[in-house]
Design a protein around this motif. Structure first.
Motif, PDB file in Angstrom:
ATOM      1  N   GLY A   1     100.279  15.242  56.435  1.00  0.00           N
ATOM      2  CA  GLY A   1     100.969  15.791  57.726  1.00  0.00           C
ATOM      3  C   GLY A   1     102.411  15.015  57.792  1.00  0.00           C
ATOM      4  O   GLY A   1     103.436  15.955  57.930  1.00  0.00           O
ATOM      5  N   LEU A   2     102.226  13.812  57.380  1.00  0.00           N
ATOM      6  CA  LEU A   2     103.585  13.130  57.609  1.00  0.00           C
ATOM      7  C   LEU A   2     104.485  13.359  56.426  1.00  0.00           C
ATOM      8  O   LEU A   2     105.630  13.579  56.652  1.00  0.00           O
ATOM      9  CB  LEU A   2     103.135  11.417  57.794  1.00  0.00           C
ATOM     10  CG  LEU A   2     104.668  10.699  57.880  1.00  0.00           C
ATOM     11  CD1 LEU A   2     105.378  11.085  59.259  1.00  0.00           C
ATOM     12  CD2 LEU A   2     104.038   9.128  58.126  1.00  0.00           C
ATOM     13  N   SER A   3     103.743  13.714  55.351  1.00  0.00           N
ATOM     14  CA  SER A   3     104.670  14.156  54.255  1.00  0.00           C
ATOM     15  C   SER A   3     105.493  15.567  54.926  1.00  0.00           C
ATOM     16  O   SER A   3     106.601  15.649  54.245  1.00  0.00           O
ATOM     17  CB  SER A   3     104.117  14.389  52.884  1.00  0.00           C
ATOM     18  OG  SER A   3     103.191  13.464  52.514  1.00  0.00           O
ATOM     19  N   LEU A   4     104.807  16.439  55.334  1.00  0.00           N
ATOM     20  CA  LEU A   4     105.440  17.644  55.595  1.00  0.00           C
ATOM     21  C   LEU A   4     106.317  17.533  56.742  1.00  0.00           C
ATOM     22  O   LEU A   4     107.329  18.063  56.536  1.00  0.00           O
ATOM     23  CB  LEU A   4     104.271  18.765  55.973  1.00  0.00           C
ATOM     24  CG  LEU A   4     103.080  19.001  55.090  1.00  0.00           C
ATOM     25  CD1 LEU A   4     102.125  19.923  55.599  1.00  0.00           C
ATOM     26  CD2 LEU A   4     103.661  19.392  53.918  1.00  0.00           C
ATOM     27  N   THR A   5     106.034  16.806  57.776  1.00  0.00           N
ATOM     28  CA  THR A   5     107.138  16.707  59.027  1.00  0.00           C
ATOM     29  C   THR A   5     108.257  15.908  58.077  1.00  0.00           C
ATOM     30  O   THR A   5     109.480  16.009  58.684  1.00  0.00           O
ATOM     31  CB  THR A   5     106.418  15.942  60.087  1.00  0.00           C
ATOM     32  OG1 THR A   5     105.670  14.857  59.681  1.00  0.00           O
ATOM     33  CG2 THR A   5     105.517  17.127  60.774  1.00  0.00           C
TER      34      THR A   5
ATOM     35  N   HIS B   1      98.373  14.646  45.968  1.00  0.00           N
ATOM     36  CA  HIS B   1      98.790  13.571  44.560  1.00  0.00           C
ATOM     37  C   HIS B   1      99.378  14.628  43.237  1.00  0.00           C
ATOM     38  O   HIS B   1      99.394  14.225  42.204  1.00  0.00           O
ATOM     39  CB  HIS B   1      97.648  12.958  44.093  1.00  0.00           C
ATOM     40  CG  HIS B   1      97.127  11.775  44.884  1.00  0.00           C
ATOM     41  ND1 HIS B   1      96.882  10.849  44.404  1.00  0.00           N
ATOM     42  CD2 HIS B   1      97.373  11.540  46.030  1.00  0.00           C
ATOM     43  CE1 HIS B   1      96.373   9.895  45.467  1.00  0.00           C
ATOM     44  NE2 HIS B   1      96.672  10.513  46.506  1.00  0.00           N
ATOM     45  N   ASP B   2      99.894  15.796  43.689  1.00  0.00           N
ATOM     46  CA  ASP B   2     100.806  16.696  42.737  1.00  0.00           C
ATOM     47  C   ASP B   2     101.714  15.714  42.350  1.00  0.00           C
ATOM     48  O   ASP B   2     102.985  15.772  43.039  1.00  0.00           O
ATOM     49  CB  ASP B   2     100.945  18.038  43.374  1.00  0.00           C
ATOM     50  CG  ASP B   2     101.771  18.840  42.501  1.00  0.00           C
ATOM     51  OD1 ASP B   2     102.464  18.367  41.501  1.00  0.00           O
ATOM     52  OD2 ASP B   2     101.468  20.290  42.591  1.00  0.00           O
ATOM     53  N   ALA B   3     101.862  15.473  41.237  1.00  0.00           N
ATOM     54  CA  ALA B   3     102.973  14.327  40.747  1.00  0.00           C
ATOM     55  C   ALA B   3     104.293  15.330  40.703  1.00  0.00           C
ATOM     56  O   ALA B   3     105.331  14.777  41.069  1.00  0.00           O
ATOM     57  CB  ALA B   3     102.497  13.862  39.308  1.00  0.00           C
ATOM     58  N   ALA B   4     104.245  16.327  40.136  1.00  0.00           N
ATOM     59  CA  ALA B   4     105.443  17.273  40.156  1.00  0.00           C
ATOM     60  C   ALA B   4     105.913  17.305  41.558  1.00  0.00           C
ATOM     61  O   ALA B   4     107.256  17.363  41.865  1.00  0.00           O
ATOM     62  CB  ALA B   4     105.367  18.568  39.447  1.00  0.00           C
TER      63      ALA B   4
ATOM     64  N   ARG C   1     103.159  22.748  47.931  1.00  0.00           N
ATOM     65  CA  ARG C   1     102.364  22.063  46.760  1.00  0.00           C
ATOM     66  C   ARG C   1     101.911  21.023  47.032  1.00  0.00           C
ATOM     67  O   ARG C   1     100.726  20.570  46.724  1.00  0.00           O
ATOM     68  CB  ARG C   1     103.400  22.081  45.531  1.00  0.00           C
ATOM     69  CG  ARG C   1     103.527  23.315  44.627  1.00  0.00           C
ATOM     70  CD  ARG C   1     104.925  23.507  44.093  1.00  0.00           C
ATOM     71  NE  ARG C   1     105.192  22.574  43.127  1.00  0.00           N
ATOM     72  CZ  ARG C   1     106.220  21.926  42.898  1.00  0.00           C
ATOM     73  NH1 ARG C   1     107.298  22.458  43.316  1.00  0.00           N
ATOM     74  NH2 ARG C   1     106.338  21.118  41.947  1.00  0.00           N
ATOM     75  N   ILE C   2     102.702  19.991  48.042  1.00  0.00           N
ATOM     76  CA  ILE C   2     101.969  18.717  48.346  1.00  0.00           C
ATOM     77  C   ILE C   2     100.765  19.066  49.596  1.00  0.00           C
ATOM     78  O   ILE C   2      99.781  18.337  49.502  1.00  0.00           O
ATOM     79  CB  ILE C   2     102.969  17.851  49.245  1.00  0.00           C
ATOM     80  CG1 ILE C   2     103.819  17.385  47.895  1.00  0.00           C
ATOM     81  CG2 ILE C   2     102.543  16.790  49.939  1.00  0.00           C
ATOM     82  CD1 ILE C   2     105.316  16.701  48.572  1.00  0.00           C
ATOM     83  N   LYS C   3     101.118  20.106  50.335  1.00  0.00           N
ATOM     84  CA  LYS C   3     100.010  20.475  51.369  1.00  0.00           C
ATOM     85  C   LYS C   3      98.632  20.801  50.640  1.00  0.00           C
ATOM     86  O   LYS C   3      97.666  20.497  50.896  1.00  0.00           O
ATOM     87  CB  LYS C   3     100.383  21.669  52.054  1.00  0.00           C
ATOM     88  CG  LYS C   3      99.244  22.034  53.175  1.00  0.00           C
ATOM     89  CD  LYS C   3      99.920  23.341  54.044  1.00  0.00           C
ATOM     90  CE  LYS C   3      98.675  23.392  54.937  1.00  0.00           C
ATOM     91  NZ  LYS C   3      98.763  24.845  55.688  1.00  0.00           N
ATOM     92  N   ALA C   4      98.953  21.512  49.400  1.00  0.00           N
ATOM     93  CA  ALA C   4      97.751  21.901  48.519  1.00  0.00           C
ATOM     94  C   ALA C   4      96.984  20.842  47.952  1.00  0.00           C
ATOM     95  O   ALA C   4      96.053  20.813  47.649  1.00  0.00           O
ATOM     96  CB  ALA C   4      98.160  22.917  47.488  1.00  0.00           C
ATOM     97  N   SER C   5      97.869  19.729  47.421  1.00  0.00           N
ATOM     98  CA  SER C   5      97.320  18.623  46.439  1.00  0.00           C
ATOM     99  C   SER C   5      98.572  17.737  46.738  1.00  0.00           C
ATOM    100  O   SER C   5      99.395  17.451  46.063  1.00  0.00           O
ATOM    101  CB  SER C   5      97.348  19.060  45.187  1.00  0.00           C
ATOM    102  OG  SER C   5      96.982  18.037  44.272  1.00  0.00           O
TER     103      SER C   5
ATOM    104  N   THR D   1     104.952   7.482  47.274  1.00  0.00           N
ATOM    105  CA  THR D   1     104.773   8.680  48.283  1.00  0.00           C
ATOM    106  C   THR D   1     103.399   9.215  47.892  1.00  0.00           C
ATOM    107  O   THR D   1     102.983  10.148  48.840  1.00  0.00           O
ATOM    108  CB  THR D   1     105.767   9.812  48.266  1.00  0.00           C
ATOM    109  OG1 THR D   1     105.779  10.538  47.119  1.00  0.00           O
ATOM    110  CG2 THR D   1     107.215   9.104  48.496  1.00  0.00           C
ATOM    111  N   TYR D   2     102.531   9.117  47.060  1.00  0.00           N
ATOM    112  CA  TYR D   2     101.184   9.517  47.000  1.00  0.00           C
ATOM    113  C   TYR D   2     100.319   9.448  47.992  1.00  0.00           C
ATOM    114  O   TYR D   2      99.555  10.448  48.536  1.00  0.00           O
ATOM    115  CB  TYR D   2     100.505   9.191  45.723  1.00  0.00           C
ATOM    116  CG  TYR D   2     101.291   9.531  44.220  1.00  0.00           C
ATOM    117  CD1 TYR D   2     102.135  10.347  44.349  1.00  0.00           C
ATOM    118  CD2 TYR D   2     100.506   9.477  43.276  1.00  0.00           C
ATOM    119  CE1 TYR D   2     102.927  10.800  43.125  1.00  0.00           C
ATOM    120  CE2 TYR D   2     100.981   9.691  41.900  1.00  0.00           C
ATOM    121  CZ  TYR D   2     102.296  10.521  41.974  1.00  0.00           C
ATOM    122  OH  TYR D   2     102.763  10.787  40.647  1.00  0.00           O
ATOM    123  N   ASP D   3     100.194   8.111  48.778  1.00  0.00           N
ATOM    124  CA  ASP D   3      99.519   8.007  49.875  1.00  0.00           C
ATOM    125  C   ASP D   3     100.220   8.333  51.100  1.00  0.00           C
ATOM    126  O   ASP D   3      99.506   8.031  52.139  1.00  0.00           O
ATOM    127  CB  ASP D   3      99.060   6.483  49.705  1.00  0.00           C
ATOM    128  CG  ASP D   3      98.201   6.045  48.435  1.00  0.00           C
ATOM    129  OD1 ASP D   3      97.536   7.148  48.107  1.00  0.00           O
ATOM    130  OD2 ASP D   3      98.279   5.057  48.066  1.00  0.00           O
TER     131      ASP D   3
END
Ligand code: NAD
Length: 359
Positions: free
Chosen positions: A163-167, A212-215, A206-210, A157-159
């Protein structure tokens, strides 16, 4: 003391963890699968090729034609391709569209699916399928389309674009929120739902901020698993009905529509589902479920208006008609005028008012 309930546990095997995709060859061997086809979208072809390379002789080919809403012709062509290749199963690597193609294949052929999800849509945990024929999406439920094994590797999911991660995360939260007031809900479903919302509410900022934040990626995928499990176990209400109609009849993007509609759908039901709303609020760290979701969405900076997704203003009446056309379970009765009002609020991005009933 709990009220009476029924819980049917039919979950498949779940393998979770960063790098867990590398366990795919052993998982296939354990399932007796020797000649799988890797399914993916054109955009994720490179990932499909990587997975195929990892499988060596166990892979009969890569089929990269998955598209949104599973057009019936796409499904037929895929089934023909799998037959030609002599496949004994599919490995679906992607989001709901790719897993949906695997389900269409399984429905027709009974071939087993191993899923490697790359979004938070949750289809991998449900027996629900959809097929689009002549512009109409038919959905159904059949346990034979449920993936046999799901490998959740957060690295996949890193890539996923932020925007799509959040929605997509909001799409997952929607499954959980509606599961909390489902007529066939139960204590296990509610536990999964509240924890799923909590995990996504923690991870998405946290994903919005980064990206590739693994946690954060791991916590979001964990939340998506729980929310998808809720979708697989509980009947959905007005929110999913609205999104199905707006996506299917007005061709609006799936995850974004869920994102815009959810606070309004919860506001519609708020006065009729107090305990569920308290749990949504608690999971978000907010006193009020619908308002908490609206505030959370604003904080994420996700789309807030149907108008910005391409919904035509003159389609709102038709959408309201379609939503009230056939019955489905929902805590609050489906009232045409109130549904039309809900759609107007969602179109304009107006803050939702709990209950939306005169009080
Ligand atoms: P999607 O699968 O359509 O993916 C959207 C786009 O993102 C695609 O182009 C895809 O290739 C790309 N993508 C996906 N993962 C990526 C990644 N990690 N990195 C880069 N690009 C990536 O989107 P979705 O929201 O996951 O799925 C939507 C579809 O799934 C809809 O048709 C919906 O109806 C269906 N769905 C079905 C169920 C069910 O239970 N049957 C549940 C949820 C969604």
């Amino acid at each position: 003391m709990q009220q009476s309930f029924v819980h049917e546990a039919r979950s498949g095997r779940v393998v979770f963890g960063a790098g867990s995709r590398r366990q795919l060859p052993e998982e296939l061997a354990a399932s007796g699968l020797r000649r799988v086809v890797v399914l993916t979208t054109p955009g994720q072809r490179a990932l499909g090729d990587d997975v195929a390379a990892m499988l060596g002789d166990r892979c009969a080919g890569v089929y990269d034609q998955a598209v949104m809403h599973v057009p019936i012709d796409t499904a037929r062509k895929a089934i023909d391709a799998l037959r030609t290749l002599g496949a004994d199963g599919c490995v679906a690597v992607g989001g709901g569209s790719t897993i949906g193609l695997g389900k269409a294949i399984a429905l027709e052929s009974s071939l087993p699916i191993v899923a490697l999800p790359t979004t938070y849509a949750g289809s991998e945990m449900t027996p629900l399928y959809g097929l689009t024929d002549g512009g109409i999406k038919r959905t159904g439920r059949d346990w034979k389309v449920m993936p046999r094994t799901v490998i959740y590797d957060p690295e996949l999911t890193y890539d996923l674009p932020v925007g799509l991660s959040l929605t997509s995360g909001m799409n997952a939260i929607a499954h959980a929120a509606e599961g909390l007031y489902a007529p066939n809900g139960n204590p296990i479903v509610s536990l999964m739902a509240e924890e799923g919302i909590r995990a996504l509410a923690s991870a998405l900022p946290r994903i919005k901020a980064s990206a590739h934040d693994a946690a954060a990626r791991s916590e979001a995928l964990y939340g998506a698993w729980l929310c998808g499990s809720v979708l697989g176990n509980a009947q959905m209400g007005i929110h999913h009905k609205l999104c199905h109609i707006l996506g299917g009849s007005f061709n609006l993007p799936h995850a974004e529509v869920h994102t815009v509609i959810l606070p309004h759908a919860l506001a519609y039901n708020a006065a009729h589902a107090g305990a569920a709303m308290s749990r949504v609020g608690r999971a978000l760290g907010h006193a009020n479920g619908p308002r908490g979701l609206y505030a959370f969405a604003r904080q994420l900076g996700v789309p807030m208006r149907l108008s910005e997704l391409g919904m035509p203003a003159d389609g709102l009446d038709r959408a309201a008609d379609l939503v009230v056309e056939s019955p489905y379970p929902n805590p609050r009765p489906i009232e045409r005028d109130a549904v039309r009002q809900l759609l107007q609020h969602a179109f304009d991005g107006t803050a939702p008012i709990p209950g939306e009933t005169p009080c």
